[in-house]
Design a protein around this motif. Structure first.
Motif, PDB file in Angstrom:
ATOM      1  N   GLU A   1     107.948  30.701  27.351  1.00 50.37           N
ATOM      2  CA  GLU A   1     109.104  31.603  27.205  1.00 50.37           C
ATOM      3  C   GLU A   1     109.602  31.527  25.761  1.00 50.37           C
ATOM      4  N   ASN A   2     108.836  32.136  24.863  1.00 50.24           N
ATOM      5  CA  ASN A   2     109.089  31.971  23.428  1.00 50.24           C
ATOM      6  C   ASN A   2     110.385  32.608  22.953  1.00 50.24           C
ATOM      7  N   ASP A   3     110.765  33.718  23.560  1.00 47.82           N
ATOM      8  CA  ASP A   3     112.005  34.399  23.122  1.00 47.82           C
ATOM      9  C   ASP A   3     113.224  33.508  23.340  1.00 47.82           C
ATOM     10  N   GLN A   4     113.290  32.893  24.522  1.00 45.93           N
ATOM     11  CA  GLN A   4     114.413  31.988  24.801  1.00 45.93           C
ATOM     12  C   GLN A   4     114.330  30.724  23.936  1.00 45.93           C
ATOM     13  N   ALA A   5     113.091  30.210  23.707  1.00 48.11           N
ATOM     14  CA  ALA A   5     112.923  29.039  22.850  1.00 48.11           C
ATOM     15  C   ALA A   5     113.396  29.336  21.427  1.00 48.11           C
ATOM     16  N   GLU A   6     113.138  30.577  20.967  1.00 52.56           N
ATOM     17  CA  GLU A   6     113.573  30.963  19.623  1.00 52.56           C
ATOM     18  C   GLU A   6     115.092  30.861  19.482  1.00 52.56           C
ATOM     19  N   GLU A   7     115.817  31.240  20.513  1.00 54.81           N
ATOM     20  CA  GLU A   7     117.288  31.184  20.457  1.00 54.81           C
ATOM     21  C   GLU A   7     117.753  29.725  20.283  1.00 54.81           C
ATOM     22  N   HIS A   8     117.149  28.843  21.058  1.00 56.72           N
ATOM     23  CA  HIS A   8     117.557  27.427  21.001  1.00 56.72           C
ATOM     24  C   HIS A   8     117.260  26.826  19.631  1.00 56.72           C
ATOM     25  N   PHE A   9     116.055  27.036  19.102  1.00 58.42           N
ATOM     26  CA  PHE A   9     115.693  26.400  17.830  1.00 58.42           C
ATOM     27  C   PHE A   9     116.365  27.070  16.645  1.00 58.42           C
ATOM     28  N   THR A  10     116.736  28.338  16.782  1.00 57.13           N
ATOM     29  CA  THR A  10     117.519  28.990  15.727  1.00 57.13           C
ATOM     30  C   THR A  10     118.889  28.328  15.607  1.00 57.13           C
ATOM     31  N   LEU A  11     119.503  28.050  16.740  1.00 54.31           N
ATOM     32  CA  LEU A  11     120.783  27.345  16.727  1.00 54.31           C
ATOM     33  C   LEU A  11     120.645  25.954  16.109  1.00 54.31           C
TER      34      LEU A  11
END
Length: 828
Positions: free
Chosen positions: A228-238
């Motif tokens: 689930e890369n889209d959701q992972a992107e949100e977490h690591f962007t934060l």
């Protein structure tokens, strides 16, 4: 008992005396035991143990007496006996929570997980309303691998502890504890590979989790695993915005946005990161390790130029990862040299650029010195570092780099002199002080290093005691290695034992956390700490100390160490009678001087304290006497750590093989050989000699075993090895043919030929291509063979090494030129 708990030991002893002076209570067991416990807390251990035993004998059915006896044994680090005492205390007072808690702490300390689980279940049954009872039982199940039970216990506890929002806001500590439990439950689910359930569980309890970074890290990793890369992107962007200096965040964010394989995508991603975080170096450095070609050249030029303009002293360190790629390394060298030519001629790095700061040239010289030092071109490295010093002779980093070049070139005396100069320029710099101490020790100047270390140690105590108390392991291991090289085996063993004591203290300090972590709910970290403690002796300082100790005991057992002179018997064989006599005389003078110093210290200590000075258990003479009496037994005590905790470490297994050979333990020999082959392969040069040594004597060893079953197991194991190698002569010859171009491999073949096969034809084996190999390899080769070609090759590769004929009293040619050009006279 109250006085003991409040640490009012003198009052406690007064009360105990009052009770025991009563004729009716002279033999009161509990009072005798408590008096012993108080004396134990006052470090009067022998008297304490005697009173605890006496109290127990007077009241054998008292839980208090057994408990106190267990506490005294625990303070003596006799953990197994203490567990038995606690277990007996539980028999007579099975509802005493304090005894059960102490018993559980000892069981987890000894990693008896089954017994620990039973004790925690008993505590939970006695006090089901106590939070620590639930937590302890859950942790016990987790450590036993019963993950479902652990999760369910924690979930049941949380449902019984649910509070209203008003209550929660008033109890902030409880909020944090609840948050830690949720994250710990998520950790249990992850260990079960239940990634989907872990995501759902964390999202369900999002509002209760207060550790924001841990929450996003865990969820981000789970999202990546689930694709689930889209959701992972949100977490690591934060996370990147919270901490733009953490490398793993960039790498995982790149993985989430699929910027890991396509060079254009990688370039675009890290450009965006560099724009978002202009003060962070990571977006500029990470892509240099991944991309190549034109993109690499462009990014390298930008990073290198900006770093030079900022006058960064660590450019080489940050670019070290790209040195594994020869193409990138060569391109970096060409870029640096082109910048150097431009700066020397036009004072700018490229045509059309503005004039650069003079400091820019200094740090470019500094980088090139480090670069050529890495490539083992020591002449070029010294040339550039001298140019930098000629430009600005007050930069301490330049002297440190120069010292490092001399160290790598094989002249530790000059290296120590350079670090001494650096330290004199800034005596308040703790790093320079430590670095100089390290180099002085390696140069054999241990006493001088100790005096220098005194600048940063506590007053009113000796530097040795202070460094030992502060657990400065690098200093201790450097001293141990220096004493070992000098043949001062007693002092070397003392340092090794001091290092071992540090690790014993680390293991002992776990007791402070068994109770604390249960109360503070730092459960995930607690479990990680327990797992780390199980392998703490794999740490490099302990392994190095263990290896030194084992080698010392083996040499003493073999008779290759002379107790009269404290030197190697093989080295002394080449000395004349006059030189040997002089060496013995020097040793006697040193021993007499040390004896006088020890007597003086004892007298001074006796004046300061009324109590007599206790005998030092780590007295070098005492350690040497024990080593001479039971060398192999002492070596076994050290080697068992290497065998059990570091089965993959090559030097440790070689030492284990050599020890087992002397102890006539063929099983351990065979195990060590198999581990070497399995973990490092037959192609490894360091494995070759041990394998050949086993093959040469295996048949004789197996035939000497009387037990048929044992003999068969050994024969089968040897057969597996011989199927890969054959006999020693043919295998050694084939090994030489396959590795003719490698000097380290030829060196091991020569060792086998001389030591195992008893051959004299060493020169023809060892001669060939001498481009590879460490300075220690060449020292060993020169000692093994007097080949003139090898000596000449060693001189050309390490022109500053004293062992290969370099001058030792005067500064080398380049240092002379530098000193003369500046009108200086630097005898160092």
């Amino acid at each position: 008992m109250k006085c003991y708990e409040q640490k009012q030991f003198k009052n406690g002893l007064r009360h105990a005396k009052a009770i025991l002076s009563n004729p009716k209570c002279t033999d009161h067991g509990e009072t005798l035991s408590m008096k012993g416990l108080i004396l134990s807390a006052m470090n009067k251990r022998e008297e304490a143990l005697e009173l605890a035993r006496k109290g127990l004998s007077k009241n054998f059915r008292s839980g208090t007496c057994w408990h106190v006896y267990g506490l005294v044994l625990r303070s003596e680090k006799k953990y197994e006996e203490a567990i038995k005492a606690y277990s007996n205390a539980v028999k007579w007072e099975n509802r005493n929570q304090l005894i059960l808690k102490d018993l559980s702490h000892l069981q987890i300390q000894m990693r008896d997980y089954e017994a620990f689980k039973k004790s925690r279940l008993d505590l939970l049954t006695l006090r089901p309303t106590l939070r620590a009872s639930w937590i302890g039982f859950a942790v016990a199940n987790h450590l036993l691998g019963e993950l479902d039970t652990a999760f369910d216990v924690l979930e049941e506890f949380r449902t019984t502890q649910n509070k209203t929002e008003g209550q929660r806001s008033r109890d902030h500590d409880s909020d944090y504890e609840n948050s830690e439990i949720i994250l710990y439950q998520a950790k249990i689910l992850i260990e079960q590979k239940k990634h989907k359930q872990a995501v759902e569980f964390l999202e369900k309890n999002t509002e209760e989790i207060l550790d924001v970074p841990q929450y996003h890290e865990t969820l981000g990793d789970l999202r990546l695993i689930l694709g689930e890369n889209d959701q992972a992107e949100e977490h690591f962007t934060l996370l990147v915005h919270r901490n733009p200096e953490k490398r793993v965040y960039y790498e995982k964010l790149a993985q989430a946005v699929e910027a890991t394989s396509d060079p254009l995508r990688i370039n675009e991603f890290y450009d965006a990161m560099a724009n978002a975080f202009p003060r962070s170096k990571l977006p500029l450095l990470i892509p240099l390790e991944i991309v190549d070609g034109e993109i690499f050249s462009k990014r390298l030029r930008h990073y290198f130029k900006s770093s030079l303009r900022k006058c960064l002293p660590n450019i080489h360190v940050t670019l070290r990862p790209i040195y594994n790629d020869a193409t990138k390394r060569n391109e970096l060298e060409q870029l640096a040299l082109s910048f150097l030519a431009q700066l020397e001629n036009t004072e700018s790095m490229e045509d059309g650029d503005e004039r650069e700061s003079p400091a820019c040239l200094v740090w470019l010289y500094h980088f090139l010195a480090q670069h050529f030092d890495y490539l083992k071109d020591y002449e070029m490295a010294l040339r550039y570092v001298n140019l930098a010093l000629e430009h600005t002779p007050t930069i301490t980093d330049l002297y440190v780099t120069k010292g490092r070049i001399y160290k790598h070139a094989g002249h530790i005396q000059y290296a120590a002199a350079c670090l001494d100069e650096a330290q004199s320029l800034d005596t308040a710099d703790r790093y320079l002080n430590c670095k100089c101490c390290r180099y002085l020790i390696r140069a054999g100047e241990v006493e001088k290093a100790e005096k220098m270390a005194e600048q940063f140690t506590r007053e009113n105590t000796t530097v040795q005691e202070n460094l030992k108390e502060m657990q400065v392991l690098w200093f201790q291991i450097e001293c141990a290695q220096a004493y070992y090289r000098q043949g001062k085996y007693g002092l070397a063993l003392r340092k090794c034992c001091e290092i071992e004591n540090v690790f014993a203290d680390v293991t002992e300090d776990q007791f402070d956390f068994h109770n604390y972590c249960m109360r503070k709910m730092t459960l995930g970290e607690y479990v990680e700490m327990l797992r780390w403690e199980d392998s703490v002796r794999e740490q490099k300082y302990f392994r190095a100390a263990a290896l030194i100790a084992v080698n010392i005991y083996i040499q003493i057992h073999d008779g290759s160490w002379n107790p009269e002179t404290g030197g190697s018997a093989s080295a002394e064989a080449n000395l004349s009678e006059a030189e040997l006599k002089k060496l013995k005389s020097k040793k006697k003078k040193e021993a007499l001087k040390k004896k006088k110093e020890d007597e003086k210290k004892k007298k001074e200590g006796a004046k300061r304290n009324a109590e007599p000075v206790k005998e030092d258990p780590l007295e070098p003479e005492k350690l040497l006497k024990e080593a001479q009496e039971k060398a192999l037994e002492k070596a076994k005590e050290w080697c068992q750590w290497l065998e059990t905790l570091s089965p993959n470490w090559l030097p440790g297994q070689v030492a284990a093989y050599e020890l087992a050979k002397r102890r006539k333990q063929p099983f351990q020999q065979l195990r060590a050989v198999k581990r070497l082959i399995n973990h490092h392969g037959l192609d490894n040069a360091a494995v070759h000699f041990t394998v050949c040594d086993w093959i040469s004597q295996a048949k004789q060893t197996i035939d000497s075993v009387e037990d048929e079953v044992v003999s068969k197991v050994l024969a089968d194991g040897h057969g597996e090895i011989q199927a890969l190698t054959g006999d020693v002569a043919s295998y050694n010859k084939k090994y030489l043919t396959d590795n003719r171009s490698s000097y380290p491999h030829r060196l091991q073949v020569a060792r086998v030929a001389k030591i195992v096969e008893k051959s004299d034809d060493i020169e023809s084996i060892i001669e060939g291509d001498f481009s590879a190999g460490t300075i220690d390899d060449y020292k060993e080769g020169v000692a093994l063979s007097k080949s003139s070609k090898l000596i000449e090759a060693a001189k050309s590769l390490f022109p500053l090494a004293i062992e290969f004929g370099a001058e030792s009293d005067n500064p080398p040619r380049m240092l002379k030129e530098f000193d003369q050009s500046n009108g200086q006279k630097n005898e160092k």
